[in-house]
Enzyme design. Sequence first.
Site, PDB file in Angstrom:
ATOM      1  N   HIS A  40       0.878  -1.218  -0.046  1.00 29.85           N
ATOM      2  CA  HIS A  40      -0.017  -0.042   0.107  1.00 29.85           C
ATOM      3  C   HIS A  40       0.871   1.129   0.028  1.00 29.85           C
ATOM      4  O   HIS A  40       1.852   1.349   0.601  1.00 29.85           O
ATOM      5  CB  HIS A  40      -0.860  -0.088   1.350  1.00 29.85           C
ATOM      6  N   ASP A  53      -0.542   4.453   0.816  1.00 32.88           N
ATOM      7  CA  ASP A  53      -1.003   5.402   2.041  1.00 32.88           C
ATOM      8  C   ASP A  53       0.161   5.509   3.131  1.00 32.88           C
ATOM      9  O   ASP A  53       0.724   4.228   3.518  1.00 32.88           O
ATOM     10  CB  ASP A  53      -2.241   5.347   2.329  1.00 32.88           C
ATOM     11  N   ASP A  56       6.556   2.302   5.892  1.00 31.47           N
ATOM     12  CA  ASP A  56       5.244   1.824   5.927  1.00 31.47           C
ATOM     13  C   ASP A  56       4.183   2.432   5.002  1.00 31.47           C
ATOM     14  O   ASP A  56       3.637   3.324   5.608  1.00 31.47           O
ATOM     15  CB  ASP A  56       4.870   1.836   7.411  1.00 31.47           C
ATOM     16  N   GLU A  94      -4.833   1.538   3.055  1.00 28.35           N
ATOM     17  CA  GLU A  94      -4.602   0.316   3.996  1.00 28.35           C
ATOM     18  C   GLU A  94      -4.655   0.792   5.337  1.00 28.35           C
ATOM     19  O   GLU A  94      -5.341   0.017   6.241  1.00 28.35           O
ATOM     20  CB  GLU A  94      -3.277  -0.194   3.557  1.00 28.35           C
ATOM     21  N   GLU A  95      -4.215   1.915   5.615  1.00 25.33           N
ATOM     22  CA  GLU A  95      -4.017   2.340   7.112  1.00 25.33           C
ATOM     23  C   GLU A  95      -5.261   2.705   7.698  1.00 25.33           C
ATOM     24  O   GLU A  95      -5.287   3.075   9.038  1.00 25.33           O
ATOM     25  CB  GLU A  95      -2.968   3.690   7.184  1.00 25.33           C
ATOM     26  N   ASP A 124       4.439  -5.900   3.911  1.00 19.54           N
ATOM     27  CA  ASP A 124       3.847  -4.742   4.687  1.00 19.54           C
ATOM     28  C   ASP A 124       4.220  -5.280   6.078  1.00 19.54           C
ATOM     29  O   ASP A 124       3.658  -4.333   6.947  1.00 19.54           O
ATOM     30  CB  ASP A 124       2.602  -4.581   4.460  1.00 19.54           C
ATOM     31  N   HIS A 165       4.129   4.660  12.097  1.00 19.31           N
ATOM     32  CA  HIS A 165       3.245   5.836  12.316  1.00 19.31           C
ATOM     33  C   HIS A 165       3.639   6.662  13.417  1.00 19.31           C
ATOM     34  O   HIS A 165       2.930   7.505  14.166  1.00 19.31           O
ATOM     35  CB  HIS A 165       2.098   4.962  13.109  1.00 19.31           C
TER      36      HIS A 165
END
Length: 407
Positions: A77, A79, A138, A172-173, A195, A377
Amino acid sequence: MELTERFLNYTKFDTQSAEDSQTVPSTAKQLVFAEYLKKELEAEGLANVEMDAQGYIYATLKANTTKPIPTIGFISHYDTSPDCSGAGIKPRIVENYDGGDIILSEGIVSSPAKFPELKAHVGEDLIVTDGHTLLGADDKAGIAEIVQAMCWLRDHPEIEHGDIRVGFNPDEEIGMGAHHFDVEKFGCQWAYTIDGGDLGELEYENFNAASAKIQIKGVSVHPGYAKGKMVNANLLAVEFARLLPADEVPEHTEGYEGFYHLLGIKSGIEDATLSYIIRDHDRARFEERKALMARCVETMNEKYGEGTVVAEIKDQYYNMKEKIDPQMHVIDIVLQAMEDSGVPPRVQPIRGGTDGAQLSFKGLPCPNIFAGGVNFHGPYEFVSIQVMQKAVDVIVRISELTAQKNS
């Protein structure tokens, strides 16, 4: 283009997704990167490159043999998390990391005392942030690794492989990445999301997941004259929360242990809403958790009157293990690929979800493999260039082994 350069180029794009959006993708800026990525895939010579209106990208590295080989896929992903800014990322390479503190910027230090994961990467070259944004490993590290692996296979025709599909998706997040992924168009027997976290991570078990919204109806009366009349929804919310097991919460669980997690409370005298998520790896225990919450609602209504408390419980995703177990060759190939690439496997359950879980239940078995990022994150996120290269090696070897095992 080298792997590191490819990844650093990707970090220039702000692709943060947004929880409260009703669009797909959730932010228009994700499409800017998607367009860039589509052109890059075309320039690298992949076939059947396409991007749909929602930003889902599909492409093919064509087989270099006529042997009957299963079509497999690799997915990441693009995003980044809403939890931390992804704008204006200023990555820096710390060469030959010495095991000490890393000064990200004035007053912001990434220290192994706080982040012991750093100790595993002494002597490696780490890409870090300036302490004000996340890095985006990520999962742009996963994208860079997949593209790099496809380029390597393109340039080494002596390595036989079948058709290999790649897929890159938004959102995805925020849990929406797999919702619009076209499994039929992707056309694979199985696939892998790239991932995961640090070196060797392999995940094919995840939580079964549900959301629960508890609505409580109170009665507001002047407090001076409230005896026998007032029903304080604030207090009922507290009472409901206490009916659930106090030790079955995220802060007291680990490994395969499930939990009830109170995300938030909005309350007043007349109305209160409690928002929960329910998680458990075991499907039967998961169903028991939902049933217990329903019984708590019944208990409250027996005490305060029918309709005082209403629950809306919705399943979100399930443990992919039940879809992977009948096809363990998908895992066996990864384990062999890791061993051949000098990567010690670290098989562990995901205490969360993954696009691969949803894709597995859409008919595409899809375990999750490490991409190398650590401390996702947040501004202390980092990725090792050497670990990223190992991920490329594993992807290449999976492709080669698939051809060998089915030739």
